[in-house]
Design an enzyme around this catalytic site. Structure first.
Site, PDB file in Angstrom:
ATOM      1  N   PRO A  25       0.830  -1.211   0.000  1.00 26.29           N
ATOM      2  CA  PRO A  25       0.000   0.000   0.000  1.00 26.29           C
ATOM      3  C   PRO A  25       0.864   1.259   0.000  1.00 26.29           C
ATOM      4  O   PRO A  25       1.828   1.359   0.771  1.00 26.29           O
ATOM      5  CB  PRO A  25      -0.784  -0.110   1.311  1.00 26.29           C
ATOM      6  N   CYS A  27       0.165   5.460  -0.123  1.00 30.70           N
ATOM      7  CA  CYS A  27      -0.758   6.581  -0.203  1.00 30.70           C
ATOM      8  C   CYS A  27      -0.324   7.549  -1.304  1.00 30.70           C
ATOM      9  O   CYS A  27       0.857   7.860  -1.444  1.00 30.70           O
ATOM     10  CB  CYS A  27      -0.825   7.306   1.134  1.00 30.70           C
ATOM     11  N   ALA A  63      -4.116   3.250   1.890  1.00 26.41           N
ATOM     12  CA  ALA A  63      -5.046   3.248   3.011  1.00 26.41           C
ATOM     13  C   ALA A  63      -6.353   3.918   2.615  1.00 26.41           C
ATOM     14  O   ALA A  63      -6.375   5.076   2.221  1.00 26.41           O
ATOM     15  CB  ALA A  63      -4.428   3.973   4.203  1.00 26.41           C
ATOM     16  N   GLN A 108      -6.990  -1.928   1.472  1.00 31.76           N
ATOM     17  CA  GLN A 108      -6.468  -1.720   2.817  1.00 31.76           C
ATOM     18  C   GLN A 108      -7.385  -0.743   3.544  1.00 31.76           C
ATOM     19  O   GLN A 108      -7.550   0.405   3.120  1.00 31.76           O
ATOM     20  CB  GLN A 108      -5.038  -1.167   2.809  1.00 31.76           C
ATOM     21  N   TYR A 190      -1.054   4.411  13.255  1.00 33.22           N
ATOM     22  CA  TYR A 190      -2.444   4.782  13.035  1.00 33.22           C
ATOM     23  C   TYR A 190      -3.308   4.148  14.131  1.00 33.22           C
ATOM     24  O   TYR A 190      -2.806   3.508  15.045  1.00 33.22           O
ATOM     25  CB  TYR A 190      -2.862   4.427  11.613  1.00 33.22           C
ATOM     26  N   ARG A 238      -1.909  -5.831   8.575  1.00 37.21           N
ATOM     27  CA  ARG A 238      -0.584  -5.197   8.608  1.00 37.21           C
ATOM     28  C   ARG A 238      -0.288  -4.758  10.026  1.00 37.21           C
ATOM     29  O   ARG A 238      -1.126  -4.137  10.696  1.00 37.21           O
ATOM     30  CB  ARG A 238      -0.522  -4.003   7.657  1.00 37.21           C
ATOM     31  N   LEU A 309      13.011  -1.807   1.865  1.00 36.82           N
ATOM     32  CA  LEU A 309      14.321  -1.806   1.212  1.00 36.82           C
ATOM     33  C   LEU A 309      14.625  -3.138   0.541  1.00 36.82           C
ATOM     34  O   LEU A 309      15.771  -3.589   0.518  1.00 36.82           O
ATOM     35  CB  LEU A 309      15.423  -1.431   2.215  1.00 36.82           C
ATOM     36  N   ARG A 332       8.636   1.474  -3.003  1.00 39.32           N
ATOM     37  CA  ARG A 332       9.339   2.511  -3.772  1.00 39.32           C
ATOM     38  C   ARG A 332       9.976   1.967  -5.047  1.00 39.32           C
ATOM     39  O   ARG A 332      10.030   2.660  -6.068  1.00 39.32           O
ATOM     40  CB  ARG A 332      10.383   3.194  -2.890  1.00 39.32           C
TER      41      ARG A 332
END
Length: 367
Positions: A25, A27, A63, A108, A190, A238, A309, A332
């Site tokens: 996920p 955003c 999300a 999600q 969160y 998660r 990573l 990423r």
């Protein structure tokens, strides 16, 4: 040549995922906060659709807030009204039609709690968005604020039960929109993670205190969603495996939570870390969170996904082949290369189907 471990299928309940390379996920902070708050649109379709065309086997949405106050920012997506559900249904249909790996997509579901109503990363501003600029009051386990943000209101028992109902209603909308799976966001500081962490939750009622009390909201949300989605649909959770701060959640706590989650009907733990407090001390490096996923998988027997990573096909293959996780979430690296999975298949010697429109670009010697 034997099929690489990364490209072997995985069954979660009745869902067959074609391989173990997935989209984490991410955003996008791209909804129109005035004309269509929380509604995904063409950007989201392009963003997620590119991964489907690029060979991802499972995509998780960013999300999607379960109510308006649960959005991280005014530009965040939601899944709490019909217009938002229709926007997601269009994207789900697109992914199903054009995914070259019989791509599956999951929603999600999230609530940002005390980290809601913040400026989006590329706004040029930081901190909480005031009501005068389109923000709103936030809620949390107590009144302590995340560093630099406005203090939340402490949730009452009625507030907590209303949030559980909101997660449930969003899950029903996700099923109706055609999603293949649902992930509960219980990480990154969160709302559900706020209740889990002793660094944030100082309640003394049934929703706080010991680990059982602090985990109660997460498990209540899991139970509520499991009761309204098809038994054949897998449910993901998660978590932040560690708070990276003294006195916070550690891996032993997360092993315990994962074991409980499995008993409550969760099928895979998506293992991330951090986010509860600003004074965390993260030690990043290639695959720095994979050890957490490996330990949870080993000690509980539940399937796990890892993230963080993990950028090269060789890394991902090693993680799955050595049993450290059942799947690898790419984030990423996927933004840099939306066709990451097609490249991975080529580098690992796996014959993977390309979209017919792109077949002229299938590599022969180098990607």
């Amino acid at each position: 040549m034997a099929t690489p471990a990364l490209f072997k299928p995985l069954s979660l309940r009745s869902l067959e995922v074609q391989h173990r390379g997935w989209v984490s996920p991410m955003c996008q902070y791209s909804c129109d906060p005035v004309a269509a708050p929380g509604v995904p649109h063409d950007w989201h379709l392009m963003h997620l659709g590119s991964f489907a065309a690029g060979g991802a086997a499972l995509i998780l949405t960013e999300a999607a807030a379960v109510n308006a106050a649960g959005r991280i920012s005014p530009r965040d997506a939601g899944l709490y009204n019909d217009e938002q559900a229709a926007g997601w249904e269009r994207i789900v249909s697109f992914v199903h039609r054009h995914g070259v790996a019989d791509t599956k997509i999951g929603a999600q579901l999230a609530h940002a709690g005390r980290k809601a109503s913040t400026y989006w990363p590329f706004s040029g501003e930081k901190g909480s968005v005031p009501v005068s600029d389109g923000g709103w009051g936030t809620v949390g386990p107590g009144t302590a604020a995340f560093d630099g943000f406005a203090p939340p209101a402490a949730m009452t028992d009625e507030d907590i039960r209303a949030v559980i109902a909101d997660f449930t209603a969003s899950a029903v909308r996700a099923v109706d929109a055609g999603f293949d799976t649902i992930e509960v966001h219980g990480a990154h500081g969160y709302l559900l993670h706020q209740f889990q962490s002793p660094l944030v939750n100082d309640r003394t009622d049934t929703w706080g205190g010991d680990a059982a009390g602090r985990n109660r909201l997460t498990l209540a949300v899991v139970d509520a969603i499991r009761n309204v989605i098809p038994d054949s649909m897998p449910l993901l959770l998660r978590i932040s495996a560690t708070d990276w701060a003294e006195g916070g959640i550690g891996i032993e706590d997360s092993v315990h939570l994962a074991s409980q989650a499995a008993e409550h009907g969760v099928d895979l733990i998506d293992v991330s870390s951090g986010g509860a407090v600003a004074h965390q001390r993260i030690q990043p490096g290639p695959g720095y969170q994979t050890g957490f996923a490996a330990r949870i998988r080993r000690e509980t027997g539940i399937a796990t996904g890892t993230v963080g990573l993990l950028t090269s096909p060789g890394q991902a293959e090693h993680v799955v082949a050595t049993g450290q996780a059942d799947g690898v979430f790419i984030a990423r690296a996927a933004l840099r290369d939306p066709h990451w999975w097609l490249r991975a298949a080529f580098e690992l010697g796996h014959d993977m189907r390309w979209a017919p429109q792109y077949e002229r670009a299938v590599p022969r010697h180098a990607f």
